[in-house]
Scaffold this motif. Structure first.
Motif, mmCIF file in Angstrom:
data_model
loop_
_atom_site.group_PDB
_atom_site.id
_atom_site.type_symbol
_atom_site.label_atom_id
_atom_site.label_comp_id
_atom_site.label_asym_id
_atom_site.label_seq_id
_atom_site.Cartn_x
_atom_site.Cartn_y
_atom_site.Cartn_z
ATOM 1 N N GLU A 32 0.864 -0.916 0.094
ATOM 2 C CA GLU A 32 0.157 0.120 0.050
ATOM 3 C C GLU A 32 0.881 1.282 0.041
ATOM 4 N N ARG A 33 2.010 1.327 0.634
ATOM 5 C CA ARG A 33 2.884 2.365 0.761
ATOM 6 C C ARG A 33 3.433 2.537 -0.466
ATOM 7 N N GLN A 36 1.037 4.241 -3.043
ATOM 8 C CA GLN A 36 0.946 5.525 -2.769
ATOM 9 C C GLN A 36 1.873 6.415 -3.634
ATOM 10 N N VAL A 66 -6.443 2.381 -3.794
ATOM 11 C CA VAL A 66 -5.485 3.225 -3.460
ATOM 12 C C VAL A 66 -5.662 4.603 -4.485
#
Length: 66
Positions: A32-33, A36, A66
């Motif tokens: 998820e990072r 981003q 996201v």
């Protein structure tokens, strides 16, 4: 050796390794990072989906969030 927190390819690779180590929660966070930072990275989307599936969060795995 430290991981650069803003380098999406390293985060995606880290998620891959974490999946191999049977650490899906950590893999999900890393994926998820990475997303981003680079929402078009298909490897990170794949890692995210696998982590969610392992965590039995199948419905989330089907939806891009996201």
């Amino acid at each position: 050796l430290a991981l650069k927190p803003d380098f999406a390819p390293a985060l995606s690779n880290r998620a891959n390794v974490l999946l191999d180590l049977k650490r899906p929660g950590d893999a999900l966070a890393s994926s998820e990072r990475a997303l981003q930072l680079n929402p078009q990275d298909v490897g990170s989307w794949n890692n995210r989906g696998i982590a969610l599936q392992v965590l039995r969060r199948d419905r989330e795995a089907l939806v891009a969030t996201v």
